[in-house]
Write a protein that holds these residues in place. Sequence first.
Motif, PDB file in Angstrom:
ATOM      1  N   GLU A  43       3.821  -0.415   8.206  1.00 24.11           N
ATOM      2  CA  GLU A  43       3.594  -0.233   6.574  1.00 24.11           C
ATOM      3  C   GLU A  43       4.773   0.355   5.952  1.00 24.11           C
ATOM      4  OE1 GLU A  43       0.790   2.764   3.948  1.00 24.11           O
ATOM      5  OE2 GLU A  43       0.373   2.746   6.352  1.00 24.11           O
ATOM      6  N   VAL A  44       5.085  -0.050   4.667  1.00 25.80           N
ATOM      7  CA  VAL A  44       6.358   0.585   3.990  1.00 25.80           C
ATOM      8  C   VAL A  44       5.876   1.874   3.250  1.00 25.80           C
ATOM      9  CG1 VAL A  44       8.225   0.090   2.285  1.00 25.80           C
ATOM     10  CG2 VAL A  44       7.609  -1.469   3.942  1.00 25.80           C
ATOM     11  N   LEU A  45       6.289   2.904   3.522  1.00 24.20           N
ATOM     12  CA  LEU A  45       6.105   4.110   2.877  1.00 24.20           C
ATOM     13  C   LEU A  45       6.797   4.304   1.476  1.00 24.20           C
ATOM     14  CD1 LEU A  45       5.091   6.589   5.675  1.00 24.20           C
ATOM     15  CD2 LEU A  45       3.692   5.184   4.760  1.00 24.20           C
ATOM     16  N   ALA A  46       8.262   4.106   1.638  1.00 20.06           N
ATOM     17  CA  ALA A  46       8.974   4.414   0.567  1.00 20.06           C
ATOM     18  C   ALA A  46      10.249   3.232   0.717  1.00 20.06           C
ATOM     19  CB  ALA A  46       9.426   5.627   0.335  1.00 20.06           C
ATOM     20  N   SER A  47      10.863   2.925  -0.258  1.00 21.90           N
ATOM     21  CA  SER A  47      12.171   2.404  -0.466  1.00 21.90           C
ATOM     22  C   SER A  47      12.894   2.291  -1.626  1.00 21.90           C
ATOM     23  CB  SER A  47      11.780   0.712  -0.065  1.00 21.90           C
ATOM     24  OG  SER A  47      11.019   0.222  -1.165  1.00 21.90           O
ATOM     25  N   ASP A  48      12.943   3.575  -2.138  1.00 21.66           N
ATOM     26  CA  ASP A  48      13.663   4.175  -3.118  1.00 21.66           C
ATOM     27  C   ASP A  48      15.146   3.606  -3.185  1.00 21.66           C
ATOM     28  OD1 ASP A  48      14.252   4.871  -5.769  1.00 21.66           O
ATOM     29  OD2 ASP A  48      14.648   7.022  -4.952  1.00 21.66           O
ATOM     30  N   TRP A  49      15.852   4.075  -1.872  1.00 20.29           N
ATOM     31  CA  TRP A  49      17.148   3.633  -1.535  1.00 20.29           C
ATOM     32  C   TRP A  49      17.424   3.123   0.072  1.00 20.29           C
ATOM     33  CZ3 TRP A  49      20.954   1.955  -4.059  1.00 20.29           C
ATOM     34  CH2 TRP A  49      22.272   1.923  -3.627  1.00 20.29           C
ATOM     35  N   HIS A  50      17.005   4.137   0.948  1.00 15.52           N
ATOM     36  CA  HIS A  50      16.661   3.714   2.252  1.00 15.52           C
ATOM     37  C   HIS A  50      15.240   3.540   2.332  1.00 15.52           C
ATOM     38  CE1 HIS A  50      20.788   4.559   2.557  1.00 15.52           C
ATOM     39  NE2 HIS A  50      20.800   6.003   2.536  1.00 15.52           N
ATOM     40  N   VAL A  51      14.833   3.232   3.659  1.00 14.31           N
ATOM     41  CA  VAL A  51      13.406   2.562   3.826  1.00 14.31           C
ATOM     42  C   VAL A  51      12.613   3.408   4.707  1.00 14.31           C
ATOM     43  CG1 VAL A  51      11.795   0.842   4.393  1.00 14.31           C
ATOM     44  CG2 VAL A  51      14.175   0.294   3.559  1.00 14.31           C
ATOM     45  N   LEU A  52      11.487   3.890   4.499  1.00 13.71           N
ATOM     46  CA  LEU A  52      10.610   5.017   5.164  1.00 13.71           C
ATOM     47  C   LEU A  52       9.449   4.081   5.672  1.00 13.71           C
ATOM     48  CD1 LEU A  52      10.166   7.469   6.693  1.00 13.71           C
ATOM     49  CD2 LEU A  52       8.898   8.252   4.414  1.00 13.71           C
ATOM     50  N   ARG A  53       9.319   3.815   7.049  1.00 10.95           N
ATOM     51  CA  ARG A  53       8.214   2.919   7.515  1.00 10.95           C
ATOM     52  C   ARG A  53       7.226   3.649   8.392  1.00 10.95           C
ATOM     53  NH1 ARG A  53      12.891  -0.443   7.929  1.00 10.95           N
ATOM     54  NH2 ARG A  53      12.677  -2.479   6.729  1.00 10.95           N
ATOM     55  N   LYS A  54       5.959   3.291   8.507  1.00 13.72           N
ATOM     56  CA  LYS A  54       5.061   3.692   9.383  1.00 13.72           C
ATOM     57  C   LYS A  54       4.648   2.642  10.332  1.00 13.72           C
ATOM     58  CE  LYS A  54       0.530   6.014   9.902  1.00 13.72           C
ATOM     59  NZ  LYS A  54      -0.732   6.568   9.039  1.00 13.72           N
ATOM     60  N   THR A  55       4.981   2.604  11.686  1.00 14.72           N
ATOM     61  CA  THR A  55       4.690   1.651  12.527  1.00 14.72           C
ATOM     62  C   THR A  55       3.578   2.118  13.333  1.00 14.72           C
ATOM     63  OG1 THR A  55       6.926   0.817  12.540  1.00 14.72           O
ATOM     64  CG2 THR A  55       5.524   0.299  14.382  1.00 14.72           C
ATOM     65  N   THR A  56       2.527   1.207  13.710  1.00 14.09           N
ATOM     66  CA  THR A  56       1.434   1.537  14.590  1.00 14.09           C
ATOM     67  C   THR A  56       1.543   0.615  15.765  1.00 14.09           C
ATOM     68  OG1 THR A  56       0.208   2.238  12.889  1.00 14.09           O
ATOM     69  CG2 THR A  56      -1.146   1.585  15.072  1.00 14.09           C
ATOM     70  N   TYR A  57       1.704   1.220  17.018  1.00 16.28           N
ATOM     71  CA  TYR A  57       1.760   0.286  18.058  1.00 16.28           C
ATOM     72  C   TYR A  57       0.748   0.668  19.383  1.00 16.28           C
ATOM     73  CZ  TYR A  57       4.910   4.180  19.718  1.00 16.28           C
ATOM     74  OH  TYR A  57       5.567   5.421  19.938  1.00 16.28           O
ATOM     75  N   GLU A  58       0.757  -0.230  20.330  1.00 18.62           N
ATOM     76  CA  GLU A  58      -0.106   0.316  21.458  1.00 18.62           C
ATOM     77  C   GLU A  58       0.998   0.518  22.594  1.00 18.62           C
ATOM     78  OE1 GLU A  58      -3.801  -1.737  23.430  1.00 18.62           O
ATOM     79  OE2 GLU A  58      -2.047  -2.702  24.096  1.00 18.62           O
ATOM     80  N   TYR A  59       0.943   1.702  23.196  1.00 22.80           N
ATOM     81  CA  TYR A  59       1.883   1.900  24.362  1.00 22.80           C
ATOM     82  C   TYR A  59       1.023   2.044  25.734  1.00 22.80           C
ATOM     83  CZ  TYR A  59       5.288   4.730  26.692  1.00 22.80           C
ATOM     84  OH  TYR A  59       6.212   5.420  27.458  1.00 22.80           O
ATOM     85  N   THR A  60       1.751   1.396  26.919  1.00 23.41           N
ATOM     86  CA  THR A  60       1.268   1.699  27.969  1.00 23.41           C
ATOM     87  C   THR A  60       1.853   2.662  28.651  1.00 23.41           C
ATOM     88  OG1 THR A  60       0.462  -0.679  28.130  1.00 23.41           O
ATOM     89  CG2 THR A  60       0.665   0.391  30.260  1.00 23.41           C
ATOM     90  N   ARG A  61       1.065   3.555  29.042  1.00 19.48           N
ATOM     91  CA  ARG A  61       1.651   5.086  29.578  1.00 19.48           C
ATOM     92  C   ARG A  61       2.070   4.958  31.108  1.00 19.48           C
ATOM     93  NH1 ARG A  61       0.816   9.064  26.102  1.00 19.48           N
ATOM     94  NH2 ARG A  61       1.046  10.674  27.620  1.00 19.48           N
TER      95      ARG A  61
END
Length: 228
Positions: A43-61
């Motif tokens: 998900e893109v949260l902001a992109s006024d100049w640089h880009v702030l993203r929120k990524t969701t992932y599944e992680y195997t511990r």
Amino acid sequence: MGTDNSAGARIGVDVPDARGRVELDREGRDLVRNARVRILGVEVLASDWHVLRKTTYEYTRLDGSRSIEHRETYDRGNGATVLLYDLEHRTVLLVRQFRYPAYVNDHADGMLLEAPAGLLDEDDPATAIRREAEEETGVTIGSLEHVLTAYMSPGSVTEVLYFYAAPYTDADRSGRGGGLRSDGEDLEVTELRFDDALAGIRRGDIVDAKTIMLLQWAALEGPFASGS
């Protein structure tokens, strides 16, 4: 910043942002290099100049269990930095500039002494740092040595920084430096004795990480190392 008002269109995703970019939510979706990580969404949260993203992932511990993780990453592109040194006079050339993030986080005045640096944009690292050094210090670099490459804040910032060192003399100072006014830069070129710069780390006068790394490299195995 992630959503346009027109029919729910998302800025930087469905419609261009201020820099004309779209589909910024595609970054990272196809990553498969680590079998323990499966990207679920970006998900893109902001992109006024640089880009702030929120990524969701599944992680195997390590114990085999799986968890759903969410991480925000700030993508400002990659950069390069250089330590300019005069071996004969035992000096280094730094720049002093205002850094608001440091100022808002308890630095006395936000004015930091730093090695010249900048983003690569579309250039390779060596070309970029030659450009940045000339803009910021007025020095035209001749020989250039790659020192190291590092992720500077891997918990949240994607940037890779390429570290270089280069000698300079008075003859190489072809311009005034100070940065590009059109980019909002306002830099003071500062020449320091190398020993004073090292002492500045201990005193807390130099607190910029890339500059500390370059100065310590220069003292331990670079041009100012004992026996070099």
